[in-house]
Design a protein around this motif. Sequence first.
Motif, PDB file in Angstrom:
ATOM      1  N   ASP A  25      -1.884  23.091  30.372  1.00 20.88           N
ATOM      2  CA  ASP A  25      -2.860  23.132  31.471  1.00 20.88           C
ATOM      3  C   ASP A  25      -3.800  24.329  31.338  1.00 20.88           C
ATOM      4  O   ASP A  25      -4.971  24.255  31.746  1.00 20.88           O
ATOM      5  N   LYS A  26      -3.294  25.428  30.808  1.00 17.58           N
ATOM      6  CA  LYS A  26      -4.101  26.640  30.658  1.00 17.58           C
ATOM      7  C   LYS A  26      -4.931  26.632  29.374  1.00 17.58           C
ATOM      8  O   LYS A  26      -5.777  27.517  29.183  1.00 17.58           O
ATOM      9  N   SER A  27      -4.714  25.670  28.523  1.00 18.49           N
ATOM     10  CA  SER A  27      -5.388  25.635  27.218  1.00 18.49           C
ATOM     11  C   SER A  27      -6.641  24.762  27.257  1.00 18.49           C
ATOM     12  O   SER A  27      -6.864  24.024  28.217  1.00 18.49           O
ATOM     13  N   VAL A  28      -7.433  24.829  26.189  1.00 13.84           N
ATOM     14  CA  VAL A  28      -8.679  24.059  26.143  1.00 13.84           C
ATOM     15  C   VAL A  28      -8.801  23.199  24.890  1.00 13.84           C
ATOM     16  O   VAL A  28      -9.730  22.399  24.778  1.00 13.84           O
ATOM     17  N   GLY A  29      -7.884  23.335  23.941  1.00 13.52           N
ATOM     18  CA  GLY A  29      -8.007  22.621  22.675  1.00 13.52           C
ATOM     19  C   GLY A  29      -7.827  21.125  22.816  1.00 13.52           C
ATOM     20  O   GLY A  29      -7.075  20.649  23.672  1.00 13.52           O
ATOM     21  N   SER A  30      -8.487  20.372  21.929  1.00  7.65           N
ATOM     22  CA  SER A  30      -8.328  18.917  21.916  1.00  7.65           C
ATOM     23  C   SER A  30      -7.108  18.491  21.104  1.00  7.65           C
ATOM     24  O   SER A  30      -6.667  17.347  21.202  1.00  7.65           O
ATOM     25  N   ILE A  31      -6.575  19.416  20.304  1.00  6.82           N
ATOM     26  CA  ILE A  31      -5.373  19.169  19.524  1.00  6.82           C
ATOM     27  C   ILE A  31      -4.302  20.157  19.986  1.00  6.82           C
ATOM     28  O   ILE A  31      -4.578  21.347  20.170  1.00  6.82           O
ATOM     29  N   LEU A  32      -3.072  19.659  20.157  1.00  2.00           N
ATOM     30  CA  LEU A  32      -1.990  20.484  20.687  1.00  2.00           C
ATOM     31  C   LEU A  32      -0.873  20.639  19.664  1.00  2.00           C
ATOM     32  O   LEU A  32      -0.565  19.711  18.910  1.00  2.00           O
ATOM     33  N   LEU A  33      -0.271  21.818  19.672  1.00  2.00           N
ATOM     34  CA  LEU A  33       0.862  22.115  18.798  1.00  2.00           C
ATOM     35  C   LEU A  33       1.875  22.963  19.555  1.00  2.00           C
ATOM     36  O   LEU A  33       1.671  24.163  19.734  1.00  2.00           O
ATOM     37  N   PRO A  34       2.984  22.382  20.028  1.00  2.00           N
ATOM     38  CA  PRO A  34       4.039  23.198  20.629  1.00  2.00           C
ATOM     39  C   PRO A  34       4.779  23.981  19.540  1.00  2.00           C
ATOM     40  O   PRO A  34       5.001  23.469  18.435  1.00  2.00           O
ATOM     41  N   PHE A  80      -0.646  16.741  17.852  1.00  2.00           N
ATOM     42  CA  PHE A  80      -1.052  15.506  18.501  1.00  2.00           C
ATOM     43  C   PHE A  80      -2.277  15.790  19.367  1.00  2.00           C
ATOM     44  O   PHE A  80      -2.615  16.944  19.628  1.00  2.00           O
ATOM     45  N   ARG A  81      -2.913  14.736  19.828  1.00  2.00           N
ATOM     46  CA  ARG A  81      -4.159  14.874  20.585  1.00  2.00           C
ATOM     47  C   ARG A  81      -3.868  15.094  22.078  1.00  2.00           C
ATOM     48  O   ARG A  81      -2.953  14.498  22.642  1.00  2.00           O
ATOM     49  N   ARG A  82      -4.681  15.936  22.687  1.00  2.00           N
ATOM     50  CA  ARG A  82      -4.520  16.209  24.123  1.00  2.00           C
ATOM     51  C   ARG A  82      -4.579  14.917  24.937  1.00  2.00           C
ATOM     52  O   ARG A  82      -3.856  14.779  25.935  1.00  2.00           O
ATOM     53  N   VAL A  83      -5.433  13.986  24.543  1.00  2.00           N
ATOM     54  CA  VAL A  83      -5.578  12.753  25.324  1.00  2.00           C
ATOM     55  C   VAL A  83      -4.264  11.995  25.422  1.00  2.00           C
ATOM     56  O   VAL A  83      -4.020  11.299  26.417  1.00  2.00           O
ATOM     57  N   GLU A  84      -3.391  12.121  24.406  1.00  2.00           N
ATOM     58  CA  GLU A  84      -2.095  11.448  24.454  1.00  2.00           C
ATOM     59  C   GLU A  84      -1.180  12.119  25.477  1.00  2.00           C
ATOM     60  O   GLU A  84      -0.455  11.448  26.210  1.00  2.00           O
ATOM     61  N   TRP A  85      -1.209  13.432  25.506  1.00  2.71           N
ATOM     62  CA  TRP A  85      -0.433  14.175  26.500  1.00  2.71           C
ATOM     63  C   TRP A  85      -0.900  13.809  27.908  1.00  2.71           C
ATOM     64  O   TRP A  85      -0.083  13.599  28.810  1.00  2.71           O
ATOM     65  N   GLU A  86      -2.194  13.728  28.097  1.00  2.00           N
ATOM     66  CA  GLU A  86      -2.746  13.366  29.405  1.00  2.00           C
ATOM     67  C   GLU A  86      -2.375  11.938  29.782  1.00  2.00           C
ATOM     68  O   GLU A  86      -2.033  11.659  30.937  1.00  2.00           O
TER      69      GLU A  86
END
Length: 278
Positions: free
Chosen positions: A79-88, A152-158
């Motif tokens: 939620d605090k991030s802005v990237g379109s790609i995410l990496l935990p 993975f892509r942020r849109v998938e998380w959303e």
Amino acid sequence: MDFKVSIIVPSYNQAQYLGEALQSVLHQTYLNWECIIVDDGSQDKTKEVAELFISKDPRFKYFYQENRGLSSARNFGIDKSVGSILLPLDADDKISGDYIEKALKVLQDDPSIKVVYCEAEKFGKESGLWELETFSLFNLSRMNMIFCSALFRRVEWERVGGFDENMKYGWEDWEFWISILKNGGDVKKLDFVGFYYRITDNNMHRRISRDQYTYLFEYLSVKHADFFVRYFGSFHAMNQDLQKKENEMSAILKSEKFVINLFCKTFFGFSLFNKKRL
């Protein structure tokens, strides 16, 4: 197109390892990243370690929340991030310097790919390649073979509503991959070691209770009933198959021939009934 990658690092009382994880982020050959460090109510020096890296590079950012667990901390950080790609990235693990660059190229080149990960290696209390099952939806219905540090892509998380915070005893990664992949999308595993999984006394000896195990399986079975039925068959068919296997095993164990044969193989090193005759 230059994608922004948001690396999400939750930490709960793991200050002693956090510096190595953040150093591996700092060494990335791909430069357009931010690293969100989420202090999940730690009582150690997590904040001090995070501030040290912030002073080195403004791409690191620190946030604090009261302890709410891993899924919550990941969601909070995203939620605090802005990237379109995410990496935990867990606070006690590491990634190779070229991991993001290589994985991101796959996502850029092929929009059908939802998840990219790589070979993994263990370190700490154990070492060596982490042998993982080959990905398929069939295999995913039986176990998880994708570690948390995949891109993975942020849109998938959303789309799936983030990491499920009801998975409070573990297996949150497995549930998340099922959520984003069960209705389609490709997965790519890169043929190089880019992820390093730390083995500690805590994760070697961590066990969930029978009640927790039951809770997790019942919750998964209800939430993703469509997925499990697709790959196991109906629950009635699953129950029949299980009963058949139990009956077969019971018959084998009652077999005098089986017991004698097992005794011979265990104590004398050969099978009495399958021994070749000269």
